[in-house]
Scaffold this motif. Structure first.
Motif, short mmCIF file in Angstrom:
data_model
loop_
_atom_site.label_atom_id
_atom_site.label_comp_id
_atom_site.label_asym_id
_atom_site.label_seq_id
_atom_site.Cartn_x
_atom_site.Cartn_y
_atom_site.Cartn_z
N SER A 280 18.33 45.64 8.73
CA SER A 280 17.57 45.28 7.52
C SER A 280 16.20 45.97 7.56
CB SER A 280 17.39 43.76 7.47
OG SER A 280 16.47 43.41 6.48
N THR A 281 15.84 46.66 6.47
CA THR A 281 14.51 47.31 6.39
C THR A 281 13.58 46.57 5.45
OG1 THR A 281 15.40 48.75 4.66
CG2 THR A 281 15.42 49.61 6.90
N GLN A 282 14.10 45.53 4.80
CA GLN A 282 13.30 44.78 3.84
C GLN A 282 12.18 44.02 4.55
OE1 GLN A 282 15.75 42.29 1.42
NE2 GLN A 282 14.09 41.57 0.15
N LYS A 283 10.98 44.04 3.97
CA LYS A 283 9.86 43.31 4.57
C LYS A 283 10.02 41.82 4.32
CE LYS A 283 6.46 47.00 4.71
NZ LYS A 283 5.06 47.39 4.43
N VAL A 284 9.56 41.03 5.30
CA VAL A 284 9.68 39.57 5.23
C VAL A 284 8.29 38.98 5.41
CG1 VAL A 284 10.69 37.54 6.33
CG2 VAL A 284 12.03 39.64 6.17
N PHE A 285 7.98 37.94 4.61
CA PHE A 285 6.64 37.34 4.65
C PHE A 285 6.76 35.82 4.77
CE2 PHE A 285 6.39 41.28 2.29
CZ PHE A 285 5.25 41.90 2.81
N THR A 286 5.72 35.20 5.35
CA THR A 286 5.62 33.74 5.32
C THR A 286 5.23 33.30 3.91
OG1 THR A 286 3.26 33.59 5.79
CG2 THR A 286 4.73 33.78 7.70
N SER A 287 5.22 31.99 3.69
CA SER A 287 4.81 31.47 2.37
C SER A 287 3.35 31.78 2.08
CB SER A 287 5.06 29.96 2.30
OG SER A 287 4.35 29.31 3.34
N SER A 288 2.58 32.11 3.12
CA SER A 288 1.17 32.47 2.93
C SER A 288 0.96 33.96 2.76
CB SER A 288 0.35 31.99 4.13
OG SER A 288 0.55 30.62 4.35
N GLY A 289 2.06 34.72 2.78
CA GLY A 289 1.94 36.16 2.57
C GLY A 289 1.74 36.96 3.83
N ILE A 290 1.89 36.33 5.01
CA ILE A 290 1.74 37.06 6.27
C ILE A 290 3.07 37.75 6.59
CG2 ILE A 290 1.33 36.82 8.76
CD1 ILE A 290 -0.26 34.21 7.99
N GLN B 126 23.36 23.74 8.07
CA GLN B 126 23.29 25.15 8.47
C GLN B 126 22.60 25.98 7.39
OE1 GLN B 126 26.42 27.16 10.50
NE2 GLN B 126 27.74 25.35 10.56
N GLN B 127 22.94 25.72 6.14
CA GLN B 127 22.37 26.50 5.05
C GLN B 127 20.85 26.27 4.93
OE1 GLN B 127 25.10 24.92 2.20
NE2 GLN B 127 26.56 26.61 2.40
N LEU B 128 20.41 25.03 5.16
CA LEU B 128 18.98 24.73 5.14
C LEU B 128 18.24 25.49 6.25
CD1 LEU B 128 19.23 20.92 4.39
CD2 LEU B 128 17.91 22.53 3.02
N ILE B 129 18.83 25.51 7.45
CA ILE B 129 18.21 26.25 8.55
C ILE B 129 18.15 27.74 8.21
CG2 ILE B 129 18.53 26.98 10.96
CD1 ILE B 129 19.70 24.16 11.49
N ALA B 130 19.24 28.25 7.64
CA ALA B 130 19.33 29.69 7.35
C ALA B 130 18.34 30.13 6.28
CB ALA B 130 20.76 30.03 6.93
N PHE B 131 18.20 29.32 5.24
CA PHE B 131 17.47 29.80 4.05
C PHE B 131 16.10 29.14 3.82
CE2 PHE B 131 22.01 30.56 3.17
CZ PHE B 131 21.97 31.94 3.09
N GLU B 132 15.81 28.05 4.54
CA GLU B 132 14.55 27.36 4.28
C GLU B 132 13.61 27.25 5.48
OE1 GLU B 132 14.86 23.70 2.07
OE2 GLU B 132 16.55 24.41 0.88
N SER B 133 14.13 27.37 6.69
CA SER B 133 13.29 27.09 7.87
C SER B 133 12.42 28.26 8.31
CB SER B 133 14.17 26.67 9.05
OG SER B 133 14.89 27.79 9.55
N GLY B 134 12.84 29.48 7.99
CA GLY B 134 12.09 30.65 8.44
C GLY B 134 12.44 31.13 9.83
N VAL B 135 13.29 30.40 10.57
CA VAL B 135 13.56 30.80 11.96
C VAL B 135 14.44 32.05 12.06
CG1 VAL B 135 13.28 28.47 12.89
CG2 VAL B 135 15.57 29.27 12.25
N THR B 136 15.04 32.45 10.94
CA THR B 136 15.90 33.64 10.97
C THR B 136 15.12 34.93 10.73
OG1 THR B 136 16.36 33.44 8.60
CG2 THR B 136 17.87 32.31 10.09
N GLN B 137 13.83 34.83 10.48
CA GLN B 137 13.07 35.98 10.00
C GLN B 137 12.63 36.95 11.10
OE1 GLN B 137 10.03 34.03 7.65
NE2 GLN B 137 11.31 34.04 5.82
N THR B 138 12.74 36.52 12.36
CA THR B 138 12.39 37.41 13.46
C THR B 138 13.37 37.16 14.60
OG1 THR B 138 10.61 38.26 14.86
CG2 THR B 138 10.70 35.87 14.56
N VAL B 139 13.55 38.18 15.43
CA VAL B 139 14.52 38.09 16.52
C VAL B 139 13.92 37.33 17.70
CG1 VAL B 139 15.89 39.46 18.14
CG2 VAL B 139 15.54 40.27 15.80
#
Length: 515
Positions: A2-12, A350-363
């Motif tokens: 994935s090359t798409q940029k990912v940000f926190t809710s604060s824009g970091i 599982q879907q909540l963890i995947a799409f709402e928690s943010g833990v998937t955004q970095t390795v």
């Protein structure tokens, strides 16, 4: 990747991977894979969201599968009833009271056709939790795929096929260890040529843990069993760089959050070194890929809604530990098979963890934590103490035959129960924070009448099939079992003539005996 940029809710902006300035620090997808087997992990592809399901008849289970697929599950996981697991048809006297209870009853290819009615096998990945009769159920799945016109080179999934943990922890074995090991390596060899995307074994720590082991014992005994399977395949002349790519693992995830994460990280590192020591040079043959299921034995019949929190905690640990596939238990599983509501909540977890928690955004988000890195090292060292002892005994088969692994698990289970009873281990709602409860929750029940339904189906099948052809194929299987030929083609030929599971198992019993 994935090359798409990912940000926190604060824009970091969140980087794909974080590491120290130390050039020696290991990165994901690099030997020994402590930090994960993919460079981008869940940024590139989420884990497979499975729901383990199967009950009653093939028709009823088929309805549940279609329901789960509509809810967004991305892989099916089949639970079989006890008679199917130990090679008895539903007509057998030993099957009484057990048909369709802890899984689906599969007596012949006819049942398998109904189980996957309306589901294209080439487009779904299927996990089948089956061991002693794994070769027969896999043959049924392959026969069905052929009937659907699927390209066998494309069908994918996993068969548990791990008999050693049955002797050690669970009990659904049929034959003695050596012929059982032959069936397993026959599946390895056959699938490497005919069904190359199929995972031919899921080396399972799950049941070892459910039987009462510690996390370290689960890690050690599972990898020791894996090492035994590697050696058995090497003795058969198979190429470790080919067959080891199709091995997968099946781990439990219990409540101690950081211990579980450390266990998964240690497992990857240990397996990479074990495979390398046995001659694997291909990185994919050194990588430990695993499915996780949350801990069934941690769930309580008291205050069952609390189990949603337990399952969430365990699922989060599995994700942070880098699992490739995940099943989350229903909150009502201490009471019954899961209701549709419970299965849906488990999948939504599982879907909540995947799409709402943010833990998937970095390795490997916890890499570099002093605690997690230290705990990973300590889990590895403690597990190797067990593995070294098992090696000195001559491997897992000998250790099981001598009762060593069983005794270690029993001792750990006893100690855990003593800790609960003494209050050293708190179980919320059980030995602390109890409350008055109604004894009549809505539970899922399977009616005993389905045994008669299965018996009627078998009688009809035997009246309609070519019984001379069945007898011939079973006779050919029996002769092959007496020699050294790969048994999978013979089992498949019998299945395609609609020989029943029990007939095939009885044919092998007549040659191998029972354990």
């Amino acid at each position: 990747m994935s090359t798409q940029k990912v940000f926190t809710s604060s824009g970091i902006e969140i980087k794909e991977v974080y590491s120290t300035c130390n050039p020696m620090q290991e990165l994901p997808a690099e030997f020994p894979f402590t930090r994960g087997i993919q460079k981008d992990m869940y940024r590139g592809r989420l884990w497979t969201m499975r729901q383990y399901a199967g009950f009653s008849t093939a028709q009823e289970s088929n309805k549940r599968y279609h329901y789960l697929l509509q809810q967004g599950t991305t892989g099916l996981s089949v639970a079989f009833d006890l008679p199917t697991q130990i090679g008895y048809d539903s007509t057998h006297a030993m099957s009484e009271g057990e048909v369709g209870k802890v899984g689906v009853a599969i007596d012949s290819l006819k049942d398998m056709e109904m189980l996957f009615s309306g589901i294209e096998l080439e487009k779904i990945t299927t996990s089948m939790t089956i061991n002693a009769t794994a070769s027969t159920l896999l043959a049924m799945y392959i026969a069905l795929a052929k009937k659907q016109g699927a390209d066998l080179k494309k069908i994918s999934g996993t068969i548990q096929n791990d008999i050693l943990k049955e002797y050690a922890a669970r009990g659904t074995y049929i034959y003695p260890p050596k012929p059982s090991m032959r069936l397993i390596t026959d599946v390895f060899e056959y699938c490497s040529k005919e069904v190359p995307k199929w995972n031919t074994i899921s080396i399972s720590g799950y049941h070892i843990r459910e039987a009462g082991s510690t996390a370290v014992q689960e890690l050690a005994f599972t990898l020791a069993n894996g090492k035994t399977y590697l050696k058995a395949a090497l003795e058969k002349g198979l190429d470790i760089n080919v067959f080891a790519k199709r091995l997968s693992f099946f781990f439990n995830c219990h409540n101690n959050f950081f211990e579980e994460i450390a266990k998964f990280r240690a497992a990857r590192r240990m397996w990479a070194n074990i495979t390398k020591d046995l001659g694997a040079t291909d990185e994919r043959a050194q990588q430990l890929r695993f499915h996780t299921q949350t801990g069934g034995s941690t769930l309580t019949a008291q205050q069952p809604i609390n189990n949603i929190v337990r399952v969430t905690n365990q699922a989060m640990a599995a994700v942070l530990g880098g699992t490739q596939s995940l099943h989350t238990n229903g909150f009502d599983e201490a009471l019954s098979l899961p209701t549709e509501e419970a299965a849906s909540i488990a999948l939504r977890t599982q879907q909540l963890i995947a799409f709402e928690s943010g833990v998937t955004q970095t390795v490997d988000p916890l890499a570099g934590s002093f605690f997690v890195e230290s705990l990973t090292d300590e889990m590895e060292a403690a597990a190797y103490q067990y593995i070294d002892k098992i090696d000195l005994m001559g491997g897992s088969v000998n250790a099981i035959e001598q009762g060593y692994i069983q005794q270690e698990i029993a001792d750990a289970a006893y100690q855990y129960q003593m800790d609960i009873e003494a209050g050293r281990q708190i179980i919320v709602g059980v030995n602390k924070y109890q409350s008055e409860e109604k004894v009549n929750p809505d539970v899922f029940r399977v009616d005993d009448s389905i045994r008669q339904t299965q018996i009627d189906k078998i009688n009809q099948l035997k009246a309609e099939r070519n019984n001379d052809a069945v007898s011939l194929k079973l006779a050919q299987l029996k002769e092959a079992a007496k020699g050294n030929e790969n048994l999978m083609p013979f089992i498949l030929a019998a299945v395609e003539e609609y020989a029943t599971l029990g007939e095939i198992a009885d044919t092998l019993r007549s040659v191998f005996g029972e354990y």
